[in-house]
Motif scaffolding. Structure first.
Motif, PDB file in Angstrom:
ATOM      1  N   ARG A   7      -4.030   6.231 -10.165  1.00  0.00           N
ATOM      2  CA  ARG A   7      -2.823   5.415 -10.043  1.00  0.00           C
ATOM      3  C   ARG A   7      -2.174   5.673  -8.678  1.00  0.00           C
ATOM      4  O   ARG A   7      -1.759   4.743  -7.983  1.00  0.00           O
ATOM      5  CB  ARG A   7      -1.865   5.787 -11.181  1.00  0.00           C
ATOM      6  N   ALA A   8      -2.098   6.950  -8.294  1.00  0.00           N
ATOM      7  CA  ALA A   8      -1.517   7.312  -6.996  1.00  0.00           C
ATOM      8  C   ALA A   8      -2.357   6.737  -5.858  1.00  0.00           C
ATOM      9  O   ALA A   8      -1.822   6.229  -4.868  1.00  0.00           O
ATOM     10  CB  ALA A   8      -1.416   8.836  -6.873  1.00  0.00           C
ATOM     11  N   TYR A   9      -3.667   6.806  -6.020  1.00  0.00           N
ATOM     12  CA  TYR A   9      -4.565   6.241  -5.003  1.00  0.00           C
ATOM     13  C   TYR A   9      -4.309   4.742  -4.868  1.00  0.00           C
ATOM     14  O   TYR A   9      -4.205   4.210  -3.766  1.00  0.00           O
ATOM     15  CB  TYR A   9      -6.014   6.493  -5.423  1.00  0.00           C
ATOM     16  N   GLU A  10      -4.209   4.081  -5.997  1.00  0.00           N
ATOM     17  CA  GLU A  10      -3.990   2.630  -5.981  1.00  0.00           C
ATOM     18  C   GLU A  10      -2.651   2.285  -5.308  1.00  0.00           C
ATOM     19  O   GLU A  10      -2.559   1.320  -4.547  1.00  0.00           O
ATOM     20  CB  GLU A  10      -4.015   2.087  -7.411  1.00  0.00           C
ATOM     21  N   LEU A  11      -1.623   3.073  -5.590  1.00  0.00           N
ATOM     22  CA  LEU A  11      -0.326   2.829  -4.945  1.00  0.00           C
ATOM     23  C   LEU A  11      -0.450   2.898  -3.424  1.00  0.00           C
ATOM     24  O   LEU A  11       0.162   2.109  -2.707  1.00  0.00           O
ATOM     25  CB  LEU A  11       0.714   3.851  -5.412  1.00  0.00           C
ATOM     26  N   SER A  12      -1.253   3.864  -2.945  1.00  0.00           N
ATOM     27  CA  SER A  12      -1.384   3.991  -1.491  1.00  0.00           C
ATOM     28  C   SER A  12      -2.158   2.803  -0.922  1.00  0.00           C
ATOM     29  O   SER A  12      -1.875   2.351   0.188  1.00  0.00           O
ATOM     30  CB  SER A  12      -2.046   5.322  -1.120  1.00  0.00           C
ATOM     31  N   VAL A  13      -3.110   2.273  -1.687  1.00  0.00           N
ATOM     32  CA  VAL A  13      -3.847   1.088  -1.234  1.00  0.00           C
ATOM     33  C   VAL A  13      -2.913  -0.124  -1.199  1.00  0.00           C
ATOM     34  O   VAL A  13      -2.894  -0.884  -0.220  1.00  0.00           O
ATOM     35  CB  VAL A  13      -5.058   0.807  -2.157  1.00  0.00           C
ATOM     36  N   VAL A  14      -2.141  -0.290  -2.260  1.00  0.00           N
ATOM     37  CA  VAL A  14      -1.197  -1.415  -2.315  1.00  0.00           C
ATOM     38  C   VAL A  14      -0.219  -1.327  -1.146  1.00  0.00           C
ATOM     39  O   VAL A  14       0.099  -2.328  -0.509  1.00  0.00           O
ATOM     40  CB  VAL A  14      -0.439  -1.426  -3.661  1.00  0.00           C
ATOM     41  N   TRP A  15       0.230  -0.112  -0.853  1.00  0.00           N
ATOM     42  CA  TRP A  15       1.141   0.108   0.265  1.00  0.00           C
ATOM     43  C   TRP A  15       0.497  -0.347   1.581  1.00  0.00           C
ATOM     44  O   TRP A  15       1.144  -0.987   2.421  1.00  0.00           O
ATOM     45  CB  TRP A  15       1.511   1.595   0.327  1.00  0.00           C
ATOM     46  N   ARG A  16      -0.786  -0.059   1.748  1.00  0.00           N
ATOM     47  CA  ARG A  16      -1.460  -0.460   3.002  1.00  0.00           C
ATOM     48  C   ARG A  16      -1.566  -1.982   3.095  1.00  0.00           C
ATOM     49  O   ARG A  16      -1.395  -2.551   4.175  1.00  0.00           O
ATOM     50  CB  ARG A  16      -2.831   0.206   3.091  1.00  0.00           C
ATOM     51  N   TYR A  17      -1.855  -2.646   2.001  1.00  0.00           N
ATOM     52  CA  TYR A  17      -1.858  -4.121   2.020  1.00  0.00           C
ATOM     53  C   TYR A  17      -0.464  -4.640   2.406  1.00  0.00           C
ATOM     54  O   TYR A  17      -0.318  -5.532   3.230  1.00  0.00           O
ATOM     55  CB  TYR A  17      -2.226  -4.694   0.645  1.00  0.00           C
ATOM     56  N   GLU A  18       0.530  -4.066   1.770  1.00  0.00           N
ATOM     57  CA  GLU A  18       1.902  -4.531   2.028  1.00  0.00           C
ATOM     58  C   GLU A  18       2.279  -4.318   3.496  1.00  0.00           C
ATOM     59  O   GLU A  18       2.905  -5.183   4.115  1.00  0.00           O
ATOM     60  CB  GLU A  18       2.877  -3.785   1.102  1.00  0.00           C
ATOM     61  N   ARG A  19       1.879  -3.178   4.071  1.00  0.00           N
ATOM     62  CA  ARG A  19       2.196  -2.924   5.480  1.00  0.00           C
ATOM     63  C   ARG A  19       1.456  -3.903   6.384  1.00  0.00           C
ATOM     64  O   ARG A  19       1.991  -4.335   7.408  1.00  0.00           O
ATOM     65  CB  ARG A  19       1.839  -1.478   5.880  1.00  0.00           C
ATOM     66  N   ALA A  20       0.212  -4.242   6.028  1.00  0.00           N
ATOM     67  CA  ALA A  20      -0.546  -5.202   6.847  1.00  0.00           C
ATOM     68  C   ALA A  20       0.179  -6.551   6.871  1.00  0.00           C
ATOM     69  O   ALA A  20       0.319  -7.179   7.930  1.00  0.00           O
ATOM     70  CB  ALA A  20      -1.961  -5.354   6.308  1.00  0.00           C
ATOM     71  N   LEU A  21       0.650  -6.991   5.717  1.00  0.00           N
ATOM     72  CA  LEU A  21       1.389  -8.258   5.648  1.00  0.00           C
ATOM     73  C   LEU A  21       2.706  -8.151   6.421  1.00  0.00           C
ATOM     74  O   LEU A  21       3.080  -9.058   7.167  1.00  0.00           O
ATOM     75  CB  LEU A  21       1.674  -8.634   4.183  1.00  0.00           C
ATOM     76  N   ALA A  22       3.406  -7.035   6.225  1.00  0.00           N
ATOM     77  CA  ALA A  22       4.715  -6.864   6.876  1.00  0.00           C
ATOM     78  C   ALA A  22       4.564  -6.803   8.394  1.00  0.00           C
ATOM     79  O   ALA A  22       5.375  -7.388   9.129  1.00  0.00           O
ATOM     80  CB  ALA A  22       5.404  -5.607   6.345  1.00  0.00           C
ATOM     81  N   GLU A  23       3.527  -6.120   8.877  1.00  0.00           N
ATOM     82  CA  GLU A  23       3.331  -6.029  10.331  1.00  0.00           C
ATOM     83  C   GLU A  23       3.102  -7.411  10.928  1.00  0.00           C
ATOM     84  O   GLU A  23       3.621  -7.747  11.985  1.00  0.00           O
ATOM     85  CB  GLU A  23       2.154  -5.102  10.663  1.00  0.00           C
ATOM     86  N   TYR A  24       2.275  -8.203  10.235  1.00  0.00           N
ATOM     87  CA  TYR A  24       2.035  -9.573  10.705  1.00  0.00           C
ATOM     88  C   TYR A  24       3.349 -10.358  10.753  1.00  0.00           C
ATOM     89  O   TYR A  24       3.668 -11.013  11.750  1.00  0.00           O
ATOM     90  CB  TYR A  24       1.032 -10.266   9.781  1.00  0.00           C
ATOM     91  N   LEU A  25       4.114 -10.285   9.686  1.00  0.00           N
ATOM     92  CA  LEU A  25       5.376 -11.034   9.622  1.00  0.00           C
ATOM     93  C   LEU A  25       6.383 -10.533  10.647  1.00  0.00           C
ATOM     94  O   LEU A  25       7.132 -11.315  11.229  1.00  0.00           O
ATOM     95  CB  LEU A  25       5.969 -10.951   8.207  1.00  0.00           C
ATOM     96  N   ARG A  26       6.401  -9.229  10.893  1.00  0.00           N
ATOM     97  CA  ARG A  26       7.312  -8.692  11.909  1.00  0.00           C
ATOM     98  C   ARG A  26       6.996  -9.310  13.272  1.00  0.00           C
ATOM     99  O   ARG A  26       7.899  -9.617  14.049  1.00  0.00           O
ATOM    100  CB  ARG A  26       7.196  -7.168  11.984  1.00  0.00           C
ATOM    101  N   GLY A  27       5.710  -9.491  13.539  1.00  0.00           N
ATOM    102  CA  GLY A  27       5.323 -10.146  14.781  1.00  0.00           C
ATOM    103  C   GLY A  27       5.786 -11.596  14.819  1.00  0.00           C
ATOM    104  O   GLY A  27       6.338 -12.066  15.821  1.00  0.00           O
ATOM    105  N   ARG A  28       5.592 -12.295  13.708  1.00  0.00           N
ATOM    106  CA  ARG A  28       5.957 -13.710  13.673  1.00  0.00           C
ATOM    107  C   ARG A  28       7.471 -13.914  13.679  1.00  0.00           C
ATOM    108  O   ARG A  28       7.959 -14.929  14.156  1.00  0.00           O
ATOM    109  CB  ARG A  28       5.353 -14.384  12.419  1.00  0.00           C
ATOM    110  N   PHE A  29       8.199 -12.967  13.109  1.00  0.00           N
ATOM    111  CA  PHE A  29       9.659 -13.100  13.016  1.00  0.00           C
ATOM    112  C   PHE A  29      10.365 -12.366  14.158  1.00  0.00           C
ATOM    113  O   PHE A  29      11.592 -12.241  14.148  1.00  0.00           O
ATOM    114  CB  PHE A  29      10.178 -12.554  11.682  1.00  0.00           C
ATOM    115  N   ALA A  30       9.593 -11.863  15.112  1.00  0.00           N
ATOM    116  CA  ALA A  30      10.201 -11.088  16.203  1.00  0.00           C
ATOM    117  C   ALA A  30      11.236 -11.940  16.923  1.00  0.00           C
ATOM    118  O   ALA A  30      10.995 -13.110  17.222  1.00  0.00           O
ATOM    119  CB  ALA A  30       9.122 -10.627  17.170  1.00  0.00           C
TER     120      ALA A  30
END
Lengths: 248, 248
Positions: free
Chosen positions: A121-144
């Motif tokens: 479960r902890a492993y999965e949370l860290s994977v989900v977190w990495r997906y979320e950061r990938a999306l957020a980084e992209y959006l941060r660029g687009r919303f800069a």
């Protein structure tokens, strides 16, 4: 993934054999009761071969996430200015669904296993977190440069992941029956409605558009339709109206 | 928290002493290089005393999350039908901020430590997940029976947590200077605008029109729809609009 450079075109059979052996043992004996040596032995290889493919026992449970994360990052990087950002991250999230939907039986087995083993479960949370950061980084660029750009990026990324996972988990709980794609589309549609272009909370509370009624007629025949939140400032309403009327 | 029933009114001094000793050593030697024995020795107690207060070395880094989770759950449970659900979860998130803002120096030290130690990052993710589930469970209850109730609950909970953490992390990165409360209020305001009452993406435009036509609703809840011939004089349109907005 250490194996991807060695054989980029297809998953090496040994990798698949290790995953199959691992899940056979996890289901028979339980996750904690299965060792890496057990898995390697059943797959007919040595312990060192196992670690050539997977850094740890946990990683064999999620054999495709690294590839999927790489695919998602590449997909986002390939996007241009013409792609509406919220739609783009929703499409990126669909890549994760595709990975699960590719093999429903395996996905359902893993879902049950993950629910039982806190370490997974902890492993999965860290994977989900990495997906979320990938999306957020992209959006941060687009919303800069936009007001609240990073806030908006983080919130939309979290909402997309939550919507995706809500639909994915319903599908997994139903043993992988039903149309996972349709469920995820519906869930992501909810987020797009909340945050997509023209519906941002920061967007104008007023919308006005000139509509031509019926057959093309003289300029005086057009109709302006204006929709406004009742608490919108009057000056804002008039401004929008003037623009729609083409008078400023 | 095992100690909370023993001394509910105040934190036991021993508990605080262990936290202080732990952070002194983490800063001096690093987290990995510090053992539970080291911490206990500096606090002047034995190893067993340490484990009476904290299940593991990781837990001493986050000494207040269990209490804060319990406070949040109690706060949500105490809410009634009169509390607008999205506002209620925003207020619940402010309890977490309060815990951080209570002791800025400690919070900033922990933030830096957590960024450096992957194991602590994983621990923090699991804590954040528990907060998010607490908010989502509350919202699932409040949205029960609504279309897409669980979807909406999960998405709003994720958005609230992301907004809160966006503001919290900015504050921590700025060394705890500035007004954390104002930053979090602003971030949560963004989520409330997106999902609060009357702005749900699922709200039908037909319903919105009926609200205007029917009985007056709360401020900001209704929508004014205006249709005008394009060649109508602007003053006439504005007059009509003022009447519809009820401002003359």
């Amino acid at each position: 993934m250490s194996s991807s450079s060695a054989a980029p075109a297809a998953k090496p059979p040994m990798r698949e054999a290790l995953v199959a052996a691992a899940f056979q043992l996890f289901l028979e004996r339980g996750y904690e009761q299965t060792t890496v040596d057990d898995i390697a032995a059943l797959a007919g290889v040595g312990r060192r071969s196992f670690f050539r493919y997977f850094p740890s026992k946990e990683d064999v449970v999620f054999p495709d996430h690294e590839r999927c994360l790489a695919d998602m990052t590449a997909f986002l990087a390939a996007g241009g200015e013409e792609h509406e950002p919220v739609r783009r991250v929703c499409d990126a999230a669909r890549l994760v669904l595709g990975m699960y939907a590719e093999n429903p039986t395996f996905s359902v087995q893993r879902y049950r296993l993950t629910k039982q083993v806190p370490g997974l479960r902890a492993y999965e949370l860290s994977v989900v977190w990495r997906y979320e950061r990938a999306l957020a980084e992209y959006l941060r660029g687009r919303f800069a440069g936009r007001p609240d750009g990073t806030l908006r990026a983080d919130v939309v990324a979290a909402a997309v992941v939550a919507a995706h996972n809500n639909a994915l988990r319903s599908w997994l709980r139903s043993d992988g029956l039903g149309d996972a794609g349709a469920a995820v589309d519906h869930a992501l549609g909810y987020v797009q409605k909340a945050f997509g272009r023209g519906t941002e909370p920061g967007a104008s509370p007023v919308r006005a558009a000139a509509v031509t009624a019926g057959e093309p007629a003289g300029p005086g025949e057009d109709v302006v339709v204006l929709v406004s939140r009742r608490d919108a400032p009057l000056w804002r309403v008039v401004q929008e109206l003037e623009t729609a009327l083409g008078r400023c």
